[in-house]
Design a protein around this motif. Structure first.
Motif, PDB file in Angstrom:
ATOM      1  N   LEU A   1      29.729  34.164  30.901  1.00  0.00           N
ATOM      2  CA  LEU A   1      30.410  34.615  29.690  1.00  0.00           C
ATOM      3  C   LEU A   1      31.839  34.081  29.622  1.00  0.00           C
ATOM      4  CD1 LEU A   1      29.190  38.323  29.469  1.00  0.00           C
ATOM      5  CD2 LEU A   1      28.609  36.448  27.930  1.00  0.00           C
ATOM      6  N   SER A   2      32.510  33.992  30.762  1.00  0.00           N
ATOM      7  CA  SER A   2      33.899  33.518  30.760  1.00  0.00           C
ATOM      8  C   SER A   2      33.988  32.026  30.494  1.00  0.00           C
ATOM      9  CB  SER A   2      34.566  33.844  32.105  1.00  0.00           C
ATOM     10  OG  SER A   2      34.568  35.237  32.348  1.00  0.00           O
ATOM     11  N   MET A   3      32.971  31.268  30.861  1.00  0.00           N
ATOM     12  CA  MET A   3      33.039  29.816  30.772  1.00  0.00           C
ATOM     13  C   MET A   3      32.307  29.241  29.563  1.00  0.00           C
ATOM     14  SD  MET A   3      32.469  29.075  34.867  1.00  0.00           S
ATOM     15  CE  MET A   3      32.542  27.297  34.689  1.00  0.00           C
ATOM     16  N   VAL A   4      31.521  30.078  28.868  1.00  0.00           N
ATOM     17  CA  VAL A   4      30.785  29.598  27.691  1.00  0.00           C
ATOM     18  C   VAL A   4      31.214  30.441  26.487  1.00  0.00           C
ATOM     19  CG1 VAL A   4      28.528  29.093  26.700  1.00  0.00           C
ATOM     20  CG2 VAL A   4      28.854  28.989  29.197  1.00  0.00           C
ATOM     21  N   PRO A   5      32.223  30.014  25.747  1.00  0.00           N
ATOM     22  CA  PRO A   5      32.731  30.807  24.615  1.00  0.00           C
ATOM     23  C   PRO A   5      31.658  31.142  23.583  1.00  0.00           C
ATOM     24  CG  PRO A   5      34.237  29.015  25.151  1.00  0.00           C
ATOM     25  CD  PRO A   5      33.016  28.785  25.949  1.00  0.00           C
ATOM     26  N   ALA A   6      30.671  30.278  23.414  1.00  0.00           N
ATOM     27  CA  ALA A   6      29.638  30.519  22.401  1.00  0.00           C
ATOM     28  C   ALA A   6      28.837  31.778  22.707  1.00  0.00           C
ATOM     29  CB  ALA A   6      28.711  29.307  22.318  1.00  0.00           C
TER      30      ALA A   6
ATOM     31  N   TRP B   1      32.717  41.736  25.108  1.00  0.00           N
ATOM     32  CA  TRP B   1      32.168  41.014  26.263  1.00  0.00           C
ATOM     33  C   TRP B   1      33.088  41.135  27.484  1.00  0.00           C
ATOM     34  CZ3 TRP B   1      34.765  37.188  28.848  1.00  0.00           C
ATOM     35  CH2 TRP B   1      35.894  36.646  28.206  1.00  0.00           C
ATOM     36  N   GLN B   2      34.417  41.178  27.213  1.00  0.00           N
ATOM     37  CA  GLN B   2      35.352  41.218  28.323  1.00  0.00           C
ATOM     38  C   GLN B   2      35.270  42.538  29.078  1.00  0.00           C
ATOM     39  OE1 GLN B   2      35.911  41.524  25.165  1.00  0.00           O
ATOM     40  NE2 GLN B   2      38.037  42.074  24.629  1.00  0.00           N
ATOM     41  N   TRP B   3      34.930  43.613  28.351  1.00  0.00           N
ATOM     42  CA  TRP B   3      34.798  44.911  29.015  1.00  0.00           C
ATOM     43  C   TRP B   3      33.513  44.985  29.848  1.00  0.00           C
ATOM     44  CZ3 TRP B   3      38.925  47.800  29.388  1.00  0.00           C
ATOM     45  CH2 TRP B   3      39.934  47.639  28.441  1.00  0.00           C
ATOM     46  N   LEU B   4      32.441  44.318  29.393  1.00  0.00           N
ATOM     47  CA  LEU B   4      31.231  44.226  30.219  1.00  0.00           C
ATOM     48  C   LEU B   4      31.541  43.470  31.519  1.00  0.00           C
ATOM     49  CD1 LEU B   4      28.184  44.492  30.731  1.00  0.00           C
ATOM     50  CD2 LEU B   4      27.861  42.378  29.415  1.00  0.00           C
TER      51      LEU B   4
ATOM     52  N   MET C   1      37.818  33.893  24.515  1.00  0.00           N
ATOM     53  CA  MET C   1      38.617  33.137  25.477  1.00  0.00           C
ATOM     54  C   MET C   1      37.989  31.755  25.671  1.00  0.00           C
ATOM     55  SD  MET C   1      39.832  34.204  29.357  1.00  0.00           S
ATOM     56  CE  MET C   1      38.246  33.847  30.129  1.00  0.00           C
ATOM     57  N   PRO C   2      38.610  30.699  25.148  1.00  0.00           N
ATOM     58  CA  PRO C   2      38.047  29.359  25.306  1.00  0.00           C
ATOM     59  C   PRO C   2      38.074  28.928  26.769  1.00  0.00           C
ATOM     60  CG  PRO C   2      40.259  29.231  24.411  1.00  0.00           C
ATOM     61  CD  PRO C   2      39.892  30.683  24.414  1.00  0.00           C
ATOM     62  N   PHE C   3      37.032  28.178  27.145  1.00  0.00           N
ATOM     63  CA  PHE C   3      36.960  27.688  28.524  1.00  0.00           C
ATOM     64  C   PHE C   3      37.953  26.552  28.734  1.00  0.00           C
ATOM     65  CE2 PHE C   3      35.325  24.403  31.379  1.00  0.00           C
ATOM     66  CZ  PHE C   3      35.338  25.100  32.579  1.00  0.00           C
TER      67      PHE C   3
ATOM     68  N   ALA D   1      47.219  37.303  26.578  1.00  0.00           N
ATOM     69  CA  ALA D   1      47.026  36.969  27.988  1.00  0.00           C
ATOM     70  C   ALA D   1      45.546  36.796  28.287  1.00  0.00           C
ATOM     71  CB  ALA D   1      47.619  38.070  28.862  1.00  0.00           C
ATOM     72  N   HIS D   2      45.211  35.782  29.070  1.00  0.00           N
ATOM     73  CA  HIS D   2      43.822  35.561  29.464  1.00  0.00           C
ATOM     74  C   HIS D   2      43.454  36.464  30.634  1.00  0.00           C
ATOM     75  CE1 HIS D   2      42.799  31.393  27.597  1.00  0.00           C
ATOM     76  NE2 HIS D   2      43.377  32.224  26.735  1.00  0.00           N
ATOM     77  N   VAL D   3      42.186  36.835  30.673  1.00  0.00           N
ATOM     78  CA  VAL D   3      41.676  37.563  31.835  1.00  0.00           C
ATOM     79  C   VAL D   3      41.146  36.539  32.839  1.00  0.00           C
ATOM     80  CG1 VAL D   3      41.130  39.677  30.605  1.00  0.00           C
ATOM     81  CG2 VAL D   3      39.429  37.865  30.729  1.00  0.00           C
ATOM     82  N   TYR D   4      41.286  36.854  34.100  1.00  0.00           N
ATOM     83  CA  TYR D   4      40.790  35.965  35.152  1.00  0.00           C
ATOM     84  C   TYR D   4      39.756  36.685  36.001  1.00  0.00           C
ATOM     85  CZ  TYR D   4      44.027  32.306  33.971  1.00  0.00           C
ATOM     86  OH  TYR D   4      44.678  31.303  33.294  1.00  0.00           O
ATOM     87  N   LEU D   5      38.846  37.378  35.294  1.00  0.00           N
ATOM     88  CA  LEU D   5      37.763  38.049  36.003  1.00  0.00           C
ATOM     89  C   LEU D   5      36.821  37.050  36.663  1.00  0.00           C
ATOM     90  CD1 LEU D   5      36.993  40.820  33.360  1.00  0.00           C
ATOM     91  CD2 LEU D   5      38.117  41.124  35.576  1.00  0.00           C
ATOM     92  N   GLU D   6      36.697  35.852  36.049  1.00  0.00           N
ATOM     93  CA  GLU D   6      35.820  34.842  36.666  1.00  0.00           C
ATOM     94  C   GLU D   6      36.363  34.417  38.027  1.00  0.00           C
ATOM     95  OE1 GLU D   6      38.655  32.345  34.128  1.00  0.00           O
ATOM     96  OE2 GLU D   6      37.787  34.351  34.168  1.00  0.00           O
TER      97      GLU D   6
END
Length: 761
Positions: A101-106, A112-115, A177-179, A190-195
């Motif tokens: 999800l973090s690397m494929v914006p489509a 999605w970020q909360w999941l 969040m674009p990859f 601010a971007h999240v860095y959960l990946e």
């Protein structure tokens, strides 16, 4: 000397810390191997095992005495790998959706970020728990390790993501969040860095699991050695009752049925058979044995029923000695490995300092906090020194294990470094380049008589002799005639310095020295001159006082010696022949093997002096020998190599032991050494080069933390994989007899060896 199994080590910095703590104890010298987890400690008697264990524990690691070889199993290792596999699988199930999800914006949707945040929580807490626990343990002891870097990287990425979600605008339902390969910000959000928070533990756990599998593979040779021996044995006269091998005692006789393994080292007392020694020595050709032959535990009986008298049991057997040599080699540490460990010991604290400086520099330069934190996290993650810590020990582990399979036992890793520099090989003759056994090499019979018939009569009269020449003739007679039982001899007598006499099948038979015989026919006289030129011992066979045959016996060259000497020359190693035998015998062997440098009639002290003179010329000398008279030369050389059948003194003085009596193993050792050191250099170049490239990229903001974790794990896997290639290295060249045309008759192998200098009787 005490060995301890140390748990909890993950990198070379851990190794350096354990060694430092142990070496602070007065009189203690410790070396720790990351690949095996084994600490080898030399300590004075007043320092007990409990003190050593508590010292390791105070350093933040676990320690225990290793189990005895007879009780050692791989169950604990298998349980540890199973636990690691389970943790890795659960982490993958949780982390992969976050990565996708973090690397494929489509694929991103509302919330999605909360999941991803929900899935990342267990990874940061449970999956990364081993990293956090070891980092805290190191913190309590004021030290930093690879786990410190991983733990800080994961926590920093996750905490930044918490800030971005709750305070940085990244928690909006429609946030996308674009990859990007690089850390970025989008319109003030601010971007999240959960990946990165899930990718770092996923990739590190993957690397750790692959490393564990690789280390398990490199130790397969040692485990195979410990499992070679038989578990139960049937004592002679016990009515088929079997007892554990541990209860067998020296001097007891036991049965070995077809298809069974020989329980321990011994001497055959009854029966004959062919033994498969491939499991013990790697020798593919079965060896015929009979009464009086020495056998080794672990060999497989391929033929008939044997009765064997035990001559060594338990830790005194050749198989146990082989296992100890391999274990010692894999626990040792070479100079090049010590250098890498020393660097890694200061590397982790230096990286923590660099990361703090990077964070401060970016913030001081007016950069966004997100960019500053991201750069610092990337530095922490990418710089883990796994590859540096594994570069050398995994290569040595694979090399020593594969060397054992080739019949080359390396006492300690430093021997590999010394063998790499060797340019002169000093060979003992008897028992090294030659078989060390008297063998019938030529038979000359007067016209009109049958060779086999004459040999049969000579063997019969020699049957009562214990002289090595007599044993060689008896063995040759049995081989030539195919008769296991030779004719009876009457009136046997042996005359010192002359020979033996007896009556066989109604005829007077004598086997005597040419000096004691009368004038010889021309054919026999010509054969005598040929034998003297070749350095062989000749005896004359007389029937009814008439000389009818001349038998020449000698110590024949091993079939593999010629090819081995030629190969060593091609590798830039000059062969030198040294022996206590006379010039004729020495020149004959040297001529057959094309060795130009020959030293005959040399005493044991003279051999050591020869080695000293060669070293004084600036040469790097290896000595290859097998006897007590070679021990001083073996110990004084740059490198000592001995035969596995050699004396305990020779084996104790040598650095490398050749299990099978095959000179091709010397070439195999040289080739394996050169390949091993090439592999180590490649590993170190990669480990250092990787950090030289990636740390500046991370510090300048050109490396995403997630890809930093992937690069770090990949570097460790590549180093281990490169080392594992040594397990398939084919170091054993094909060999052929040096000059088979010179041997007219060869006898069956005799287990009892002749002396270095046999005089005529």
């Amino acid at each position: 000397m005490t060995d301890l199994l140390v748990g909890g080590m993950t990198c070379a910095a851990c190794v350096a810390r354990v060694e430092k703590k142990l070496n602070r104890i007065d009189g203690v010298r410790a070396t720790v191997n990351l690949a095996t987890g084994l600490a080898r400690i030399a300590h004075p008697p007043e320092v007990g095992e409990d003190e050593l264990i508590s010292t390791v524990e105070r350093a933040g690691y676990t320690a225990q005495l290793p189990p005895p070889p007879a009780e050692e199993t791989s169950d604990d290792d298998e349980d540890e790998r199973a636990e690691g596999r389970e943790r890795l699988l659960i982490t993958a199930v949780l982390a992969i959706p976050v990565l996708v999800l973090s690397m494929v914006p489509a694929l991103q949707f509302d919330y999605w970020q909360w999941l991803c945040f929900s899935l990342a929580g267990p990874v940061v807490v449970w999956s990364s728990e081993p990293f956090h626990a070891r980092a805290l343990r190191g913190l309590r002891h004021a030290t930093a390790t690879m786990d410190t870097l991983v733990s800080l990287g994961v926590i920093a990425s996750y905490l930044w993501s918490v800030y971005a979600l709750y305070f940085g605008g990244a928690g909006d339902p429609d946030m996308r969040m674009p990859f990007s390969w690089l850390p970025t910000a989008d319109g003030g959000t601010a971007h999240v860095y959960l990946e990165a928070a899930v990718g770092v533990p996923l990739f590190v756990l993957t690397g750790r699991y692959l490393e564990a599998r690789a280390r398990h593979g490199t130790g397969s040779a040692l485990r195979a050695l410990t499992e070679l021996g038989a578990k139960h044995v049937e004592l002679k006269g016990s009515g088929s009752r079997r007892i554990p091998v541990s209860e067998l005692r020296t001097g007891q006789e036991f049965m070995v049925r077809p298809g069974e393994k020989i329980a321990t080292d011994g001497v055959v007392t009854e029966g004959s058979s062919a033994l498969d020694l491939s499991l013990v020595t790697g020798e593919s050709t079965p060896v015929e044995v009979g009464p009086g032959f020495r056998v080794v535990g672990g060999a497989v009986n391929s033929g008939g029923l044997l009765v064997v008298r035990a001559t060594a049991v338990g830790a005194d057997t050749q198989l146990a000695r082989i296992t100890r040599l391999v274990t010692d080699a894999q626990a040792g540490k070479a100079r090049i490995q010590r250098l890498a460990d020393a660097i890694a010991g200061v590397f982790v604290p230096a990286i923590v300092t660099v990361a703090a400086c990077v964070l401060g520099f970016w913030l001081g330069a007016g950069a966004e906090p997100e960019a500053a934190v991201t750069a610092a996290v990337a530095v922490l993650v990418v710089a883990c020194p796994c590859a540096l810590g594994l570069a050398t020990p995994t290569a040595f582990l694979a090399a020593t294990g594969h060397g054992a399979q080739l019949g080359v036992l390396i006492k300690e890793p430093g021997a590999l470094e010394r063998l790499r520099r060797v340019d002169t090989a000093v060979f003992d003759k008897t028992g090294t380049l030659t078989t060390g056994r008297m063998t019938l090499v030529e038979t000359v019979v007067v016209e009109g008589l049958d060779t086999a018939a004459v040999l049969r009569l000579a063997g019969a009269v020699e049957y009562g002799s214990e002289h090595p020449i007599g044993r060689a003739l008896v063995a040759a007679a049995r081989q030539q005639t195919g008769e296991d039982k030779l004719p009876e001899v009457a009136g046997f007598r042996a005359v010192r310095g002359e020979g033996v006499h007896g009556r066989v099948e109604g005829r007077e038979i004598s086997v005597r020295s040419p000096r004691a015989a009368g004038p010889l026919p021309d054919a026999l006289h010509t054969g005598l001159l040929r034998a003297e030129e070749a350095g062989h011992t000749a005896v004359v066979v007389e029937i009814d006082s008439r000389p009818v045959a001349l038998l020449a016996v000698g110590d024949t060259v091993r079939p593999s010696s010629g090819a081995a000497v030629t190969k060593l020359k091609r590798l830039g190693i000059e062969p030198v022949l040294v022996t206590g035998d006379g010039p004729a015998a020495a020149r004959a062997v040297a001529r057959e093997l094309s060795i130009t440098s020959v030293h005959a009639g040399v005493s044991p002290e003279g051999k050591a002096e020869l080695v000293a003179s060669l070293r004084a010329e600036g040469r790097h000398v290896a000595v290859i020998g097998d006897g007590v008279n070679d021990a001083a030369a073996l110990a004084s050389a740059d490198l000592g190599i001995t035969m596995g059948s050699g004396t305990d003194a020779a084996i104790g003085a040598a650095d490398i032991t050749l299990v099978r009596e095959d000179m091709a193993a010397v070439v195999a050792a040289v080739l394996l050494t050169r390949r091993t050191l090439t592999t180590i250099r490649a590993n170190l170049v990669w480990a250092f080069g990787y950090n030289v490239v990636t740390v500046p990229l991370a510090a300048t903001g050109w490396l995403n933390p997630m890809f930093a974790a992937l690069a770090m794990s990949a570097s460790s896997v590549l180093v281990v994989g490169n080392s594992l290639r040594l397990r398939t290295h084919r170091s054993q060249p094909r060999t052929r007899p040096a000059n088979p045309a010179r041997v007219t008759h060869r006898s069956a192998a005799d287990a009892r060896r002749g002396s270095d200098d046999l005089s005529l009787r």
